[in-house]
Design an enzyme around this catalytic site. Structure first.
Site, PDB file in Angstrom:
ATOM      1  N   HIS A 205       0.798  -1.226   0.000  1.00 26.49           N
ATOM      2  CA  HIS A 205       0.000   0.000   0.000  1.00 26.49           C
ATOM      3  C   HIS A 205       0.832   1.280   0.000  1.00 26.49           C
ATOM      4  O   HIS A 205       0.287   2.367  -0.064  1.00 26.49           O
ATOM      5  CB  HIS A 205      -0.957   0.028   1.188  1.00 26.49           C
ATOM      6  CG  HIS A 205      -0.273   0.341   2.499  1.00 26.49           C
ATOM      7  ND1 HIS A 205       0.499  -0.571   3.155  1.00 26.49           N
ATOM      8  CD2 HIS A 205      -0.227   1.468   3.227  1.00 26.49           C
ATOM      9  CE1 HIS A 205       0.970  -0.026   4.263  1.00 26.49           C
ATOM     10  NE2 HIS A 205       0.557   1.214   4.335  1.00 26.49           N
TER      11      HIS A 205
HETATM   12  C1  UD1 Z   1      -2.341   5.521   5.965  1.00 28.57           C
HETATM   13  C2  UD1 Z   1      -1.031   5.948   6.619  1.00 28.57           C
HETATM   14  C3  UD1 Z   1      -0.012   4.829   6.504  1.00 28.57           C
HETATM   15  C4  UD1 Z   1      -0.556   3.524   7.027  1.00 28.57           C
HETATM   16  C5  UD1 Z   1      -1.839   3.204   6.279  1.00 28.57           C
HETATM   17  C6  UD1 Z   1      -2.463   1.916   6.701  1.00 28.57           C
HETATM   18  C7  UD1 Z   1      -0.563   8.360   6.472  1.00 28.57           C
HETATM   19  C8  UD1 Z   1       0.293   9.368   5.836  1.00 28.57           C
HETATM   20  N1  UD1 Z   1      -0.441   7.114   6.000  1.00 28.57           N
HETATM   21  O1  UD1 Z   1      -2.084   5.394   4.577  1.00 28.57           O
HETATM   22  O2  UD1 Z   1       1.138   5.155   7.244  1.00 28.57           O
HETATM   23  O3  UD1 Z   1       0.380   2.501   6.822  1.00 28.57           O
HETATM   24  O4  UD1 Z   1      -2.756   4.291   6.521  1.00 28.57           O
HETATM   25  O5  UD1 Z   1      -3.584   1.670   5.949  1.00 28.57           O
HETATM   26  O6  UD1 Z   1      -1.306   8.678   7.369  1.00 28.57           O
HETATM   27  N2  UD1 Z   1      -9.501   4.876   1.824  1.00 28.57           N
HETATM   28  C9  UD1 Z   1     -10.703   4.223   1.773  1.00 28.57           C
HETATM   29  N3  UD1 Z   1     -11.291   3.874   2.962  1.00 28.57           N
HETATM   30  C10 UD1 Z   1     -10.737   4.139   4.171  1.00 28.57           C
HETATM   31  C11 UD1 Z   1      -9.504   4.836   4.199  1.00 28.57           C
HETATM   32  C12 UD1 Z   1      -8.897   5.176   3.017  1.00 28.57           C
HETATM   33  O7  UD1 Z   1     -11.242   3.953   0.722  1.00 28.57           O
HETATM   34  O8  UD1 Z   1     -11.317   3.785   5.203  1.00 28.57           O
HETATM   35  C13 UD1 Z   1      -8.837   5.221   0.553  1.00 28.57           C
HETATM   36  C14 UD1 Z   1      -9.122   6.610   0.099  1.00 28.57           C
HETATM   37  O9  UD1 Z   1      -9.231   6.600  -1.285  1.00 28.57           O
HETATM   38  C15 UD1 Z   1      -7.887   7.375   0.496  1.00 28.57           C
HETATM   39  C16 UD1 Z   1      -6.796   6.313   0.352  1.00 28.57           C
HETATM   40  O10 UD1 Z   1      -7.442   5.102   0.720  1.00 28.57           O
HETATM   41  O11 UD1 Z   1      -7.666   8.483  -0.290  1.00 28.57           O
HETATM   42  C17 UD1 Z   1      -5.621   6.535   1.213  1.00 28.57           C
HETATM   43  O12 UD1 Z   1      -5.999   6.705   2.589  1.00 28.57           O
HETATM   44  P1  UD1 Z   1      -5.080   7.605   3.570  1.00 28.57           P
HETATM   45  O13 UD1 Z   1      -5.607   7.580   4.943  1.00 28.57           O
HETATM   46  O14 UD1 Z   1      -4.851   8.926   2.955  1.00 28.57           O
HETATM   47  O15 UD1 Z   1      -3.676   6.890   3.518  1.00 28.57           O
HETATM   48  P2  UD1 Z   1      -3.271   5.353   3.522  1.00 28.57           P
HETATM   49  O16 UD1 Z   1      -2.657   5.057   2.210  1.00 28.57           O
HETATM   50  O17 UD1 Z   1      -4.355   4.460   4.019  1.00 28.57           O
END
Ligand code: UD1
Length: 363
Positions: A205
């Site tokens: 991821h």
């Molecule tokens: C975040 C953390 C990362 C951690 C990871 C675990 C930061 C900078 N990064 O990254 O360190 O390892 O979480 O998962 O905080 N999304 C969904 N549903 C959700 C959450 C996210 O669909 O419940 C999708 C959205 O499109 C979003 C993307 O995932 O834009 C990324 O989510 P985000 O929280 O920005 O970062 P992660 O890549 O999950």
């Protein structure tokens, strides 16, 4: 003494669970739990609360997804009035996600003491968003709890006073050890028709791996060979899923008959999957630690790790993201060249207890 505890993203939930439990043994501390809502899907959030017995958050800020600036700013704007209203004696943050730095910054600007659990870890790779979050959170924290000696050494080198640093072990491992028996009863292997010890678990991821089609492609090229030898189970993170639509990627994935994409797994299913796996391929931070405790070989698809003890002592091997380097490590495993792996000091299931003891004494 009132402490506001912050969770936001999936890896935070395993870290906060044992702390919420340990507070029960410290009647002078009144913990509040705030969920920023950085992760919000049932399978990225709610399921973890239920499985780990985390109390319902006192508040959910419901910030959701966004660019780094938008998300961080939204958390700060939503959290500031919470601190003003509740006037906590301290704010406790865990790990290295955007919620960690956002809430930490709000707390210190309002003169509230900041506690960082999992402090001092450094990949020394400033292109990782988490590394920025770690460095900044540590720089403004009053009390810093470390999982491994490298964390203590990094903080000392950065000029943090020794009396603010405590090496306490690993709260994520507290959770793993507490849940291991329940996880053993998970039916996931039967559901997926997997034989213990004869499949590989894959997670991906990191933006550096999945947002860049060239890097993702190199990893897929290695998987093409790995899945010819053994089934590969791939619980797929929302960010990664969003990238699969890119030209070339989905076709290659669908062509791999033994690569099994599944929805993000709950905690217990995932623990069952990793603990019975032949090996784990991952770019996660926490999974390097979990496989170390489980003594399952872990090939980390990154050039660096902020958790060096897992490679020095544990079952982790940094293999990078070149097809050849991944396959070389894979072939070593297949040839029986696998380290047995040791357990880092204090990863004994009692880290949260130690943290709460220090908080009770110090605050
Ligand atoms: C975040 C953390 C990362 C951690 C990871 C675990 C930061 C900078 N990064 O990254 O360190 O390892 O979480 O998962 O905080 N999304 C969904 N549903 C959700 C959450 C996210 O669909 O419940 C999708 C959205 O499109 C979003 C993307 O995932 O834009 C990324 O989510 P985000 O929280 O920005 O970062 P992660 O890549 O999950």
């Amino acid at each position: 003494m009132k402490i506001i505890n912050i969770v936001g993203a999936r890896p935070n939930f395993m870290k906060i669970a044992p702390l919420m439990e340990a507070y029960r043994g410290a009647p002078r501390i009144r913990p509040l739990l705030v969920h920023t809502g950085q992760h919000y899907d049932e399978r990225m959030s709610d399921l973890f609360f239920r499985q780990l017995g985390i109390p319902q958050p006192d508040l959910n800020l419901e910030v959701g997804s966004g660019s780094h600036a938008a998300q961080t700013a939204a958390i700060m704007t939503a959290f500031e009035p919470v601190v003003l209203e509740h006037k906590p004696d301290a704010v406790l943050v865990v790990g290295d996600v955007n919620s960690t730095i956002a809430c930490g910054l709000v707390a210190v600007k309002l003169g509230v003491r900041l506690i960082h659990v999992e402090a001092g870890l450094r990949s020394f790779d400033r292109t990782m968003p988490e590394e920025i979050n770690r460095v900044l959170t540590d720089a403004i924290s009053d009390l810093l709890f470390c999982t491994e000696q490298s964390g203590v050494d990094n903080l000392r080198r950065e000029g943090v006073n020794a009396d603010r640093i405590h090496l306490v072990g690993n709260v994520m491992i507290d959770t793993l050890l507490r849940q291991k028996e329940r996880a053993a009863a998970s039916p996931i292997l039967d559901e997926l028709h997997l034989t213990p010890g004869q499949y590989v678990v894959l997670t991906l991821h990191r933006p550096a791996n999945v947002d860049d089609p060239a890097v993702f492609g190199r990893i897929l090229a290695a998987l093409e060979e790995v899945q010819r030898e053994m089934p590969v189970v791939f619980p797929i993170h929302p960010r990664t899923r969003a990238n699969l639509g890119r030209p070339g990627l989905i076709g290659r994935i669908e062509a791999m008959g033994n690569l099994r994409l599944i929805d993000p797994a709950g905690y217990l299913d995932f623990l069952k999957l990793t603990s019975s796996a032949y090996a784990v391929l991952t770019d996660s931070g926490g999974i390097q630690e979990e496989t170390t405790i489980l003594r399952v070989p872990c090939l980390t698809l990154r050039e660096n790790t902020e958790r060096p003890v897992t490679a020095e002592l544990g079952s982790n091997r940094l293999v990078g993201t070149r097809t050849e380097s991944i396959l070389e490590a894979w072939r070593d495993l297949r040839a029986g060249r696998r380290g047995t792996g040791g357990i880092p000091p204090l990863w004994d299931g009692r880290a949260a207890e130690r943290i709460v003891k220090v908080l009770d004494e110090k605050l």
